[in-house]
Design an enzyme around this catalytic site. Structure first.
Site, PDB file in Angstrom:
ATOM      1  N   GLY A 112      38.893  44.249  33.176  1.00  0.00           N
ATOM      2  CA  GLY A 112      40.190  43.742  33.623  1.00  0.00           C
ATOM      3  C   GLY A 112      40.249  42.226  33.558  1.00  0.00           C
ATOM      4  N   ASP A 135      43.701  45.423  38.849  1.00  0.00           N
ATOM      5  CA  ASP A 135      43.629  44.614  37.628  1.00  0.00           C
ATOM      6  C   ASP A 135      44.944  43.884  37.356  1.00  0.00           C
ATOM      7  OD1 ASP A 135      41.008  44.738  36.696  1.00  0.00           O
ATOM      8  OD2 ASP A 135      41.293  46.755  35.923  1.00  0.00           O
ATOM      9  N   GLU A 143      45.157  47.510  28.585  1.00  0.00           N
ATOM     10  CA  GLU A 143      43.784  47.873  28.970  1.00  0.00           C
ATOM     11  C   GLU A 143      43.728  49.351  29.352  1.00  0.00           C
ATOM     12  OE1 GLU A 143      42.337  45.890  32.525  1.00  0.00           O
ATOM     13  OE2 GLU A 143      40.612  47.220  32.600  1.00  0.00           O
ATOM     14  N   THR A 172      25.258  49.926  23.405  1.00  0.00           N
ATOM     15  CA  THR A 172      26.453  49.484  22.677  1.00  0.00           C
ATOM     16  C   THR A 172      26.644  50.308  21.407  1.00  0.00           C
ATOM     17  OG1 THR A 172      26.306  47.272  23.574  1.00  0.00           O
ATOM     18  CG2 THR A 172      27.474  47.485  21.486  1.00  0.00           C
ATOM     19  N   GLN A 173      25.545  50.531  20.710  1.00  0.00           N
ATOM     20  CA  GLN A 173      25.636  51.336  19.479  1.00  0.00           C
ATOM     21  C   GLN A 173      26.215  52.718  19.785  1.00  0.00           C
ATOM     22  OE1 GLN A 173      21.918  51.539  17.247  1.00  0.00           O
ATOM     23  NE2 GLN A 173      21.329  49.518  17.972  1.00  0.00           N
ATOM     24  N   CYS A 212      50.487  40.779  57.513  1.00  0.00           N
ATOM     25  CA  CYS A 212      50.991  42.149  57.655  1.00  0.00           C
ATOM     26  C   CYS A 212      50.461  42.798  58.933  1.00  0.00           C
ATOM     27  CB  CYS A 212      50.693  42.956  56.400  1.00  0.00           C
ATOM     28  SG  CYS A 212      51.881  44.287  56.188  1.00  0.00           S
ATOM     29  N   ARG A 238      55.176  49.864  56.785  1.00  0.00           N
ATOM     30  CA  ARG A 238      56.196  50.767  57.327  1.00  0.00           C
ATOM     31  C   ARG A 238      56.753  50.221  58.644  1.00  0.00           C
ATOM     32  NH1 ARG A 238      54.264  56.284  58.517  1.00  0.00           N
ATOM     33  NH2 ARG A 238      56.265  57.055  57.774  1.00  0.00           N
ATOM     34  N   HIS A 254      52.852  39.866  52.251  1.00  0.00           N
ATOM     35  CA  HIS A 254      51.514  39.604  51.701  1.00  0.00           C
ATOM     36  C   HIS A 254      51.555  38.409  50.748  1.00  0.00           C
ATOM     37  CE1 HIS A 254      49.351  43.244  53.018  1.00  0.00           C
ATOM     38  NE2 HIS A 254      50.527  43.837  52.960  1.00  0.00           N
ATOM     39  N   GLU A 280      49.229  36.784  49.584  1.00  0.00           N
ATOM     40  CA  GLU A 280      48.096  36.765  48.642  1.00  0.00           C
ATOM     41  C   GLU A 280      48.453  37.309  47.259  1.00  0.00           C
ATOM     42  OE1 GLU A 280      48.419  38.762  51.230  1.00  0.00           O
ATOM     43  OE2 GLU A 280      47.307  40.649  51.054  1.00  0.00           O
TER      44      GLU A 280
END
Ligand code: GLN
Length: 550
Positions: A24, A77, A145, A196-197, A385, A477, A522, A524
């Site tokens: 990500g 992500d 992605e 990887t292969q 929150c 809520r 929020h 952030e």
């Protein structure tokens, strides 16, 4: 005159060998680099799990639920994507298998397939391709992605769909990037290319030849190793890119650039741009690596063992540090520990206390103890929150003398529900009035996404934002109960942010304190490394001032 829509090129990012390789982040960093090249980008995450969205998923298992402006509850992500790029993301930028299947099955029930047999290929894959095509015209480049790892059963329809996508759209407009692992084996004293292969072999078996390999390693890959990977994986040597471990995640774009990744991507996509403007990223990393000051912030939470559940929060605090030329050391304190332990001792060495969002009763009394401590000892406090709701409960109990004060979430019978379940609320964005009650499903009945808020003059919020109208993202809520507003205000609670109609309380403060602010939204989700959120900036500033005073 009709504006000509952009022809979008597509980059698909898959992962191999194992999860947690930073796929990500790699996708986000590629987005950042392409923006540095002057291109517009958009991003999408396709998640193979069956949940319709991550909204109801346990953050312990899945990490934070990231909320977009349009109220989509998405994979974390998307937080990386929005932090690294200027892409504006929402519902159409995150699909899960569950959502794809849901829409195919709904169509089937409506008879839209005319009695045909509904199958993974073509019906599910067509639905996936439709989701990807939904990005067409949005930007020069769409970075898509695919969650999970090659070989996962659930992920197969997505991999098949992107294989078909290249066939439909053409080679020139699509690119496959595979993120893989090249482990360093201490005992052998060397890095191993075999995983990887195998991973690439598996991709090729489905019909996808990756164009670029991003090899996650702890050490630099030398020319010989790159040649070996190139040979076995059928990828040119200059398309074998080292994704080395870095000190700060904001270094990833710079590292990729030094490896020539952006040049290679543009060459393969046939796009010409000028030299990239990467100076802002260099500047950011410089600030992150050599800060002048240091501050310690305590986060009082429930999911304290897993920093992934507070991803955006963590990053926003780092951004707040950048704005103040400060390193931010975070101590995660389990709220339940405060209930049984010594609050003075547990919070002794911190310069700021933050109570973040959360759900459920566990640990709330510990959070309230931390808030009392911050209020009385005049330690900078930031509530978000649930943290805001508990700050109101704490104030009602300990300042306004309402010993039974609580949130309706935790005490259904309390006569002093200073935080209550609002049965109806108006959404000024859509003009819709939402309705809910105690029996409503937990999914879909929250106040979600961006809502406007008006700031009261001469408050901490006013000082931070410096403007009257703001927009912030919500996911909750319960709300501040207006029945108790007068009483609490008379006792000194400052209401520094409300909805335009003044019905919803969005920010509360305590004036006789160096910095005590708690918000229902929020913040952030809107902080960016280059433009730190003003509330985090000022919270860290207050923490530094407090540290200086000690
Ligand atoms: N549990 C609280 C609510 O639902 C707070 C939610 C949150 O912190 N995101 O209102």
């Amino acid at each position: 005159m009709e504006i000509e829509k952009k022809k979008t090129k597509y980059i698909f990012i898959t992962g191999g060998v194992l999860s947690s390789l930073g796929k990500g982040l790699a996708a986000a960093a590629i987005g950042a680099l392409l923006e540095c090249r002057g291109l517009t980008i958009t991003m999408q995450k396709l998640d193979p799990y069956i949940n319709v969205d991550p909204g109801t998923m346990n953050p312990f298992q899945h990490g934070e639920v990231y909320v977009t402006d349009d109220g989509a509850e998405t994979d974390l992500d998307l937080g990386h994507y929005e932090r690294y790029t200027s892409a504006k993301l929402g519902q159409k930028h995150n699909f899960t298998s569950g959502r794809i299947y849901h829409s195919v099955i709904t169509k089937e029930r409506r008879g839209e397939y005319n009695g045909g047999t509904v199958q993974v290929i073509p019906h599910i894959t067509d639905e996936i391709k439709k989701a990807i095509h939904g990005l067409e015209g949005e930007a020069d480049v769409a970075i898509v992605e695919i969650g999970g790892t090659i070989g996962d059963i659930e992920g197969q329809p997505f991999i098949e769909a992107i294989r078909q996508f290249r066939l439909d759209v053409g080679r020139a407009d699509t690119l496959f990037i595979h993120v893989t692992w090249v482990p360093y084996l201490k005992t052998a004293g060397e890095v191993k290319t075999k995983p990887t292969q195998h991973s690439v072999k598996e991709l090729r078996a489905i019909g996808i030849q990756p164009d670029i390999l991003l090899c996650r390693t702890a050490v630099e890959l030398n020319k010989g190793l790159k040649q070996k990977i190139s040979l076995f994986c059928n990828v040119p040597t200059d398309a074998v890119i080292t994704a080395r471990d870095v000190d700060t995640i904001y270094e990833v774009p710079l590292h990729f650039h030094n490896e020539g990744l952006d040049t290679k991507i543009l060459e393969l996509l046939g796009v010409w741009t000028g030299a990239p403007k990467i100076e802002p990223w260099q500047e950011l990393v410089r600030k992150l690596k050599a800060p002048m000051h240091k501050v310690t912030i305590a986060i009082i939470g429930k999911y304290v063992d897993l920093t992934e559940s507070y991803k955006s929060l963590h990053e926003s605090l780092v951004h707040g540090g950048v704005a103040n030329d400060s390193q931010v050391d975070l101590v995660y304190i389990n709220a339940e520990e405060l209930e049984s332990g010594d609050v003075d001792e547990l919070l002794a060495d911190v310069h700021g206390i933050l109570v973040p969002g959360g759900f459920g009763k566990r640990g709330v009394e510990g959070k309230i103890l931390a808030i009392t401590y911050a209020r009385e000892k005049k330690i900078p406090f930031f509530g978000i929150c649930l943290g805001m709701q508990m700050a109101v409960v704490e104030f009602a109990r300990n300042v306004a003398g309402m010993s039974k004060a609580n949130s309706a979430e935790f005490d259904k019978d309390s006569k002093a529900q200073v935080i209550y379940l609002m049965k109806e609320w108006f959404d000024p964005r859509t003009g819709v009035t939402h309705v809910r009650d105690e029996e409503s499903d937990i999914g879909g009945t929250m106040r979600l996404g961006s809502y406007p808020c008006e700031i009261t003059k001469k408050t901490f919020a006013d000082k931070a934002y410096g403007c009257k109208k703001i927009d912030e993202r919500h996911r909750h809520r319960f709300e501040f109960n207006p029945e108790f507003r007068d009483k609490l205000e008379k006792k000194g609670l400052v209401i520094s942010g409300t909805s335009a109609d003044n019905n919803l309380v969005e920010i509360v403060e305590i004036a006789d304190h160096p910095w005590f602010l708690a918000c229902q939204f929020h913040p952030e989700f809107k902080s960016r490394p280059m433009t730190p959120h003003p509330l985090f900036r000022d919270f860290i500033k207050a923490g530094l001032e407090y540290a200086g005073k000690e």
